[in-house]
Every structure is written in structure tokens, then in C-alpha cells.
Enzyme design. Structure first.
Site, PDB file in Angstrom:
ATOM      1  N   CYS A 269       5.535  -2.001  -8.061  1.00  0.00           N
ATOM      2  CA  CYS A 269       6.907  -2.224  -7.613  1.00  0.00           C
ATOM      3  C   CYS A 269       6.809  -3.353  -6.593  1.00  0.00           C
ATOM      4  O   CYS A 269       5.815  -4.084  -6.585  1.00  0.00           O
ATOM      5  CB  CYS A 269       7.528  -0.946  -7.049  1.00  0.00           C
TER       6      CYS A 269
ATOM      7  N   ARG B 156     -20.477  14.502  -2.182  1.00  0.00           N
ATOM      8  CA  ARG B 156     -19.585  15.033  -1.141  1.00  0.00           C
ATOM      9  C   ARG B 156     -18.125  14.678  -1.411  1.00  0.00           C
ATOM     10  O   ARG B 156     -17.214  15.407  -1.008  1.00  0.00           O
ATOM     11  CB  ARG B 156     -20.005  14.521   0.237  1.00  0.00           C
ATOM     12  N   HIS B 157     -17.922  13.575  -2.137  1.00  0.00           N
ATOM     13  CA  HIS B 157     -16.546  13.165  -2.450  1.00  0.00           C
ATOM     14  C   HIS B 157     -15.897  14.124  -3.446  1.00  0.00           C
ATOM     15  O   HIS B 157     -14.686  14.336  -3.415  1.00  0.00           O
ATOM     16  CB  HIS B 157     -16.530  11.731  -2.979  1.00  0.00           C
TER      17      HIS B 157
ATOM     18  N   HIS C 104     -14.681   6.992  -3.923  1.00  0.00           N
ATOM     19  CA  HIS C 104     -14.481   8.126  -3.013  1.00  0.00           C
ATOM     20  C   HIS C 104     -13.345   9.044  -3.439  1.00  0.00           C
ATOM     21  O   HIS C 104     -13.408  10.248  -3.207  1.00  0.00           O
ATOM     22  CB  HIS C 104     -14.159   7.617  -1.594  1.00  0.00           C
TER      23      HIS C 104
ATOM     24  N   ASP D 287       8.855  -1.400 -11.766  1.00  0.00           N
ATOM     25  CA  ASP D 287      10.289  -1.677 -11.651  1.00  0.00           C
ATOM     26  C   ASP D 287      10.493  -3.189 -11.748  1.00  0.00           C
ATOM     27  O   ASP D 287       9.564  -3.946 -12.070  1.00  0.00           O
ATOM     28  CB  ASP D 287      10.875  -1.053 -10.373  1.00  0.00           C
TER      29      ASP D 287
ATOM     30  N   THR E 111       6.374  -3.403  -3.261  1.00  0.00           N
ATOM     31  CA  THR E 111       5.257  -3.203  -2.327  1.00  0.00           C
ATOM     32  C   THR E 111       4.111  -2.401  -2.927  1.00  0.00           C
ATOM     33  O   THR E 111       3.010  -2.404  -2.376  1.00  0.00           O
ATOM     34  CB  THR E 111       5.749  -2.399  -1.106  1.00  0.00           C
TER      35      THR E 111
END
Ligand code: RB5
Length: 148
Positions: free
Chosen positions: A65, A132-133, A98, A8, A67
Site C-alpha cells: 500500500c 530459539r526463534h 527470526h 491498493d 506505506t
């Protein structure tokens, strides 16, 4: 990689910086806008870039954007998207290793160009660790109708 970009008005300048970094590092860019600092709505740009990733028209996406929060919330509504809001290189590595993140989100009002460079270096250099991830990511993707 083919990278879909979206931002944005508050993320516009960071997007332009990211675009330069990607081209310098040999990536192909598909820019879904916005194209200025005029006020716009971040979901429109997050959805457009994320749809390109979801449908295989791009390999990954980078969104911004003010944040990074708004674009990450919006992107994660698109099937097949694992968008991660990243503020430092360690989170960049972990979001790939992960979580197999396929969309990187950053805040234009939070992240300097130098910080963005470090995040981009880490994110694009790191692959999914699997193991495992994979079991955990699979559980998330089973909630999707498209599991790319
Ligand atoms: C725009 O002012 C701002 O709300 C937006 O860029 C973003 O930070 C939302 O999450």
C-alpha cells in the site's frame, strides 16, 4: 514458490514491479489486485492474498500500500499470517530468519523499484533459522486457530 500478491491503489505500481521480478525469478504469481491506481480499500486486497497463504493456496504473499503499514496490520489479522513490513534488505533477512515471515509488506510511496529488488532478493533467498526463534514464533502462532 507460489506467491499471492495484493495491493491498493498506492501500492499498485510496486505490485506490478514485484510481479515482473517474481516471474523473472521463476515464481508463480496469483494476483488478487487491485488492477489500477483508482482508489480502493487496502484491507480487501490484504485479506484476499493473506487468506490464500493461510489456506495453503499460496506459499507466501507480497503486499503493498502507500506505506506498507495498512496492509501489514490487515494481514496480521488473518490466522496463520506473519506479515512483516520491510524497508531494507537487512530487515528482509531478519524477518525470515527470526520471524519466519510468510507475507512481505512494502510501501509503494516509500520503496523504489531498485530498493524493492534488493528486498525481494534478500527475502526470497533467506530461510527460517529455527532454534530459539522457533520457540518464539510458536508462542505467537499458539494465539492462532490456524497455525500454518
Ligand atoms: C492510501 O492513501 C494509504 O492510506 C494506504 O495506501 C496505506 O498507506 C495505508 O496504510
Amino acid at each position: 514458490m507460489k506467491v499471492a500478491l495484493g495491493a491498493d491503489h498506492a501500492g499498485y505500481e510496486l505490485k506490478e514491479h514485484v510481479k515482473r521480478w517474481l516471474v523473472e525469478h521463476g515464481h508463480e504469481v496469483v494476483d488478487f489486485g487491485t488492477d489500477s491506481t483508482d482508489s480502493v480499500d487496502y484491507p480487501d486486497y490484504a485479506f484476499a492474498a493473506s487468506e490464500a497463504v493461510s489456506t495453503g493456496k499460496a506459499d507466501v504473499g507480497v503486499l503493498s500500500c502507500g506505506t506498507g503499514i495498512g496492509v501489514s496490520i490487515a494481514a496480521n489479522k488473518v490466522p496463520g499470517i506473519r506479515a512483516a513490513l520491510v524497508n531494507d534488505p537487512e530487515a528482509a533477512v531478519l524477518s525470515r530468519e527470526h520471524n519466519s515471515a510468510n507475507v512481505l509488506c512494502m510501501g509503494g510511496r516509500r520503496t523504489t523499484p531498485a530498493q524493492a529488488n534488493a528486498i525481494l532478493e534478500a527475502w526470497f533467498a533467506t530461510a527460517f533459522a529455527g532454534g530459539r526463534h522457533a520457540r518464539r514464533v510458536d508462542k505467537i502462532m499458539k494465539r492462532d486457530c490456524r497455525s500454518r
